[in-house]
Enzyme design. Structure first.
Site, PDB file in Angstrom:
ATOM      1  N   GLU A 294     -11.187   1.226  14.905  1.00 49.89           N
ATOM      2  CA  GLU A 294      -9.815  -0.174  14.614  1.00 49.89           C
ATOM      3  C   GLU A 294      -9.550   0.480  15.598  1.00 49.89           C
ATOM      4  OE1 GLU A 294      -7.922  -1.041  11.526  1.00 49.89           O
ATOM      5  OE2 GLU A 294      -8.496   0.839  10.323  1.00 49.89           O
TER       6      GLU A 294
ATOM      7  N   CYS B 123     -11.597  -0.217   8.634  1.00 50.82           N
ATOM      8  CA  CYS B 123     -11.844   1.020   8.043  1.00 50.82           C
ATOM      9  C   CYS B 123     -13.303   1.625   7.352  1.00 50.82           C
ATOM     10  CB  CYS B 123     -10.925   1.371   6.886  1.00 50.82           C
ATOM     11  SG  CYS B 123      -8.824   1.120   7.345  1.00 50.82           S
TER      12      CYS B 123
ATOM     13  N   HIS C 247     -11.026   5.325  -0.071  1.00 55.81           N
ATOM     14  CA  HIS C 247     -10.872   4.879   0.955  1.00 55.81           C
ATOM     15  C   HIS C 247      -9.747   4.779   1.116  1.00 55.81           C
ATOM     16  CE1 HIS C 247      -9.093   3.263   4.406  1.00 55.81           C
ATOM     17  NE2 HIS C 247      -8.292   2.485   3.944  1.00 55.81           N
TER      18      HIS C 247
HETATM   19  N1  COA Z   1      10.518   5.415  -7.236  1.00 53.88           N
HETATM   20  C1  COA Z   1       9.790   5.905  -7.951  1.00 53.88           C
HETATM   21  N2  COA Z   1       8.480   4.937  -7.449  1.00 53.88           N
HETATM   22  C2  COA Z   1       8.859   3.754  -7.470  1.00 53.88           C
HETATM   23  C3  COA Z   1      10.528   3.152  -7.303  1.00 53.88           C
HETATM   24  C4  COA Z   1      11.446   4.328  -7.096  1.00 53.88           C
HETATM   25  N3  COA Z   1      13.013   4.100  -6.486  1.00 53.88           N
HETATM   26  N4  COA Z   1      10.775   2.118  -5.678  1.00 53.88           N
HETATM   27  C5  COA Z   1       9.157   1.404  -5.995  1.00 53.88           C
HETATM   28  N5  COA Z   1       8.329   2.558  -7.085  1.00 53.88           N
HETATM   29  C6  COA Z   1       6.549   2.592  -6.738  1.00 53.88           C
HETATM   30  C7  COA Z   1       7.085   0.776  -7.184  1.00 53.88           C
HETATM   31  O1  COA Z   1       6.566   0.672  -8.699  1.00 53.88           O
HETATM   32  C8  COA Z   1       5.250   1.229  -6.610  1.00 53.88           C
HETATM   33  O2  COA Z   1       4.367   1.827  -7.290  1.00 53.88           O
HETATM   34  P1  COA Z   1       2.971   0.374  -8.139  1.00 53.88           P
HETATM   35  O3  COA Z   1       2.299   0.457  -7.166  1.00 53.88           O
HETATM   36  O4  COA Z   1       2.211   1.794  -9.089  1.00 53.88           O
HETATM   37  O5  COA Z   1       3.016  -0.627  -8.746  1.00 53.88           O
HETATM   38  C9  COA Z   1       4.973   1.633  -5.206  1.00 53.88           C
HETATM   39  O6  COA Z   1       6.530   2.185  -5.620  1.00 53.88           O
HETATM   40  C10 COA Z   1       5.442   0.619  -4.375  1.00 53.88           C
HETATM   41  O7  COA Z   1       6.145  -0.321  -4.050  1.00 53.88           O
HETATM   42  P2  COA Z   1       5.833  -1.735  -3.649  1.00 53.88           P
HETATM   43  O8  COA Z   1       7.474  -2.385  -3.895  1.00 53.88           O
HETATM   44  O9  COA Z   1       5.294  -2.190  -4.029  1.00 53.88           O
HETATM   45  O10 COA Z   1       5.978  -1.388  -1.976  1.00 53.88           O
HETATM   46  P3  COA Z   1       5.648  -2.384  -1.005  1.00 53.88           P
HETATM   47  O11 COA Z   1       6.605  -3.834  -1.020  1.00 53.88           O
HETATM   48  O12 COA Z   1       7.472  -1.335   0.462  1.00 53.88           O
HETATM   49  O13 COA Z   1       4.817  -1.879  -0.553  1.00 53.88           O
HETATM   50  C11 COA Z   1       1.895  -1.213   0.403  1.00 53.88           C
HETATM   51  C12 COA Z   1       3.586  -0.783  -0.584  1.00 53.88           C
HETATM   52  C13 COA Z   1       1.943  -0.050   0.141  1.00 53.88           C
HETATM   53  C14 COA Z   1       2.687  -2.200  -0.605  1.00 53.88           C
HETATM   54  C15 COA Z   1       2.913  -1.384   1.600  1.00 53.88           C
HETATM   55  O14 COA Z   1       3.822  -0.280   2.478  1.00 53.88           O
HETATM   56  C16 COA Z   1       1.896  -1.494   3.025  1.00 53.88           C
HETATM   57  O15 COA Z   1       1.638  -3.089   2.954  1.00 53.88           O
HETATM   58  N6  COA Z   1       1.368  -0.758   3.694  1.00 53.88           N
HETATM   59  C17 COA Z   1      -0.210  -1.385   4.368  1.00 53.88           C
HETATM   60  C18 COA Z   1      -1.331  -0.719   3.369  1.00 53.88           C
HETATM   61  C19 COA Z   1      -2.250  -0.996   4.266  1.00 53.88           C
HETATM   62  O16 COA Z   1      -3.026  -0.647   5.102  1.00 53.88           O
HETATM   63  N7  COA Z   1      -3.636  -1.770   3.352  1.00 53.88           N
HETATM   64  C20 COA Z   1      -4.604  -2.153   4.150  1.00 53.88           C
HETATM   65  C21 COA Z   1      -6.078  -1.338   4.589  1.00 53.88           C
HETATM   66  S1  COA Z   1      -6.224  -1.224   2.975  1.00 53.88           S
END
Ligand code: COA
Length: 373
Positions: free
Chosen positions: A78, A110, A222
């Protein structure tokens, strides 16, 4: 029996530690390392692209006998480098594969690698003396300072599909497709548009829809980020214990998302780190590609499955990696965007000692590659 005869992998040697990114972005590093589960992300270097990475992966597994039996090259990506010309044509030429070969590029986020693998199996069924080379190569680049930045990565997988495979046979399971808007890259955009939370939810829903409710030691997933494995594992009827789960995501946690190759990186993680003898082991495999396509299947490893991997090369996968500073990372990815869209560029001065294949230049939009050793 039809399946994966040989499996190879390549990941770039330049990596961004997630603690470095967290500090620069003013985020508690525990969020990245514990919450998302990533310690490092592999970043593509100055003269690498999806073609060079795919060739590096294939080079670790193909001997002259394999090359002579290849009748088709399917390139799943991709991270397309051309709207018309297939990346497989560049790869086929660079690898010195026979010219009486079909060469095609496939796309479905993917999932295309898994789709290509099943198409290759059907091809081998009707051409039993032939093999198909499936290449999966991607650069997960989301741009600077957005929520996807922490879930990047780069790398490639090469799979040789054949009758009587050395690594293991593939057993078909259930698949599902839905028209969804979780992750896509419209033609006007240099980076994907992603709704991460929607994507995670769909992934979990579709896993539930296709999983086979069997208990087994390992199920590979994945992995857009390492802790997606925890979320996926909880959806299984028989979840893995923590020790096995950690093995499934170990490599992903120091490489990041390699999109099409990510599920197979998880399989390599098991092949490298499992404490048990894996002969005759059946491993669950969950493929997900946003947009969205999902498939659950299994691979049953052979008694001599080690013959299907190049253990020396896999053990060296993470050797000699260079940690990037934040300035290095910014320079590298600014260069990446520039070079990917350049009509003419000379990259000949970037060759590194560990490289076998390089993107040497682009002239009038045509990429020139070179085998440097
Ligand atoms: N210490 C420990 N853990 C922490 C923390 C801290 N200080 N702050 C946040 N976290 C945890 C959250 O609780 C969460 O855990 P959970 O998912 O088990 O609840 C995790 O860290 C991520 O936090 P979140 O607030 O959800 O992060 P985000 O809003 O920045 O988003 C993703 C994370 C993964 C959704 C984002 O990076 C993303 O969209 N990535 C792209 C994913 C992708 O490519 N998808 C398509 C292909 S399948």
């Amino acid at each position: 029996m039809i399946g994966i005869d040989k499996l190879g992998c390549y990941v770039p040697k330049t990596v961004l530690p997630l603690t470095t990114l967290a500090q620069a972005r003013g985020v508690d590093s525990n969020k990245y390392t514990q919450g998302i589960g990533q310690r490092e992300m592999a970043m593509v270097s100055h003269n690498e692209d999806v073609v060079t990475m795919a060739c590096e992966a294939a080079h670790t597994i193909l001997d002259d006998h394999d090359k002579a039996s290849i009748d088709m090259v399917l390139f799943a990506t991709e991270t397309g480098i051309d709207y018309s010309k297939a990346a497989s044509i560049y790869a086929l030429d660079l690898l010195g594969l026979p010219s009486n070969t079909r060469a095609i590029e496939l796309k479905q986020a993917c999932y295309a690698s898994t789709g290509a693998m099943f198409l290759a199996m059907d091809y081998v069924r009707s051409h039993p003396t032939k093999k198909v080379l499936v290449l999966s190569s991607d650069i997960a680049w989301y741009g600077f300072e957005n929520s996807g930045e922490v879930t990047q990565g780069a790398g490639a997988i090469a799979m040789l599909i054949s009758m009587n495979p050395r690594l293991g046979s593939i057993n078909e399971g259930l698949k599902a497709v839905r028209n969804e808007k979780d992750f896509y890259r419209p033609i006007f955009s240099k980076v994907p548009l992603v709704d991460g939370k929607l994507s995670i939810g769909l992934y979990q829903d579709m896993l539930k829809e296709v999983e086979d409710h069997q208990s087994r030691r390992y199920t590979c997933f994945h992995l857009p980020f390492a802790n997606m494995a925890n979320k996926a594992n909880r959806m299984l009827t028989y979840p893995m214990d923590e020790a096995h789960l950690n093995i499934v995501k170990e490599l992903g946690s120091v490489v990041g998302n390699i999109y099409n190759g990510s599920l197979y990186l998880s399989l390599i993680s098991v092949l490298l780190h499992a404490k048990e003898d894996l002969k005759d082991e059946t491993i669950g495999m969950f493929a997900y590609g946003s947009g969205a396509m999902a498939e659950f299947f299994t691979i049953t490893l052979n008694e001599n499955y080690q013959e299907g991997i190049n253990k020396t090369s896999l053990n060296q996968l993470l050797e000699g990696r260079q940690a990037l500073s934040m300035d290095d990372y910014i320079e590298l990815m600014q260069h990446y965007e520039l070079k990917e869209y350049a009509s003419d560029i000379d990259l000949s001065h970037y060759v590194k000692p560990y490289q076998t294949f390089v993107h040497e230049s682009t002239t009038h939009g045509h990429r020139n590659y070179k085998k440097v050793k």
